[in-house]
Motif scaffolding. Structure first.
Motif: not given
Ligand SMILES: [Zn+2]
Ligand SMILES: [Zn+2]
Length: 116
Positions: A68-97
């Motif tokens: 994925l692109n580094p700023e992607d928080a979710f996968c455009p293909k399946c909607g899973s969290e990106s690796l950078f998202n779960i490692k809290s390396l990027i700011n996620v505007q709409y975290p999955r709650v």
């Protein structure tokens, strides 16, 4: 905000420790200074997910990994969290709650409280 990367989507600098990434070996996926990932990918693939019950593989089995692109928080293909998202390396505007269904709080005296 665009995060600078090399052509193969490896970060130019580690997002955790800012170590410059110069080793672009395809299977060198982690920062040698802090161990954080240096390329973003989907976590719904067989690489992260063995597919046993309750832990479904979101991608086709041939998607061993999915970059994925580094700023992607979710996968455009399946909607899973990106690796950078779960490692809290990027700011996620709409975290999955977790959606927790609230118990509706109603009392039998509701009608008495009407303001008119
Ligand atoms: Zn690092
Ligand atoms: Zn995915």
């Amino acid at each position: 905000m665009k995060i600078p990367t090399h052509e193969n989507k490896f970060l130019k600098n580690c997002l955790n420790c800012e170590n410059p990434i110069t080793d672009l070996t395809e299977d060198h996926l982690f920062c040698t200074q802090c161990g954080f990932p240096i390329r973003n990918e989907c976590t719904g693939t067989t690489k992260f997910n063995s597919g046993y019950a309750g832990d479904p593989v979101e991608h086709d089995i041939e998607d061993d990994f999915y970059v994925l692109n580094p700023e992607d928080a979710f996968c455009p293909k399946c909607g899973s969290e990106s690796l950078f998202n779960i490692k809290s390396l990027i700011n996620v505007q709409y975290p999955r709650v977790e959606i927790i269904d609230p118990e509706p709080v109603r009392t039998l005296n509701d009608e008495d409280d009407l303001p008119f």
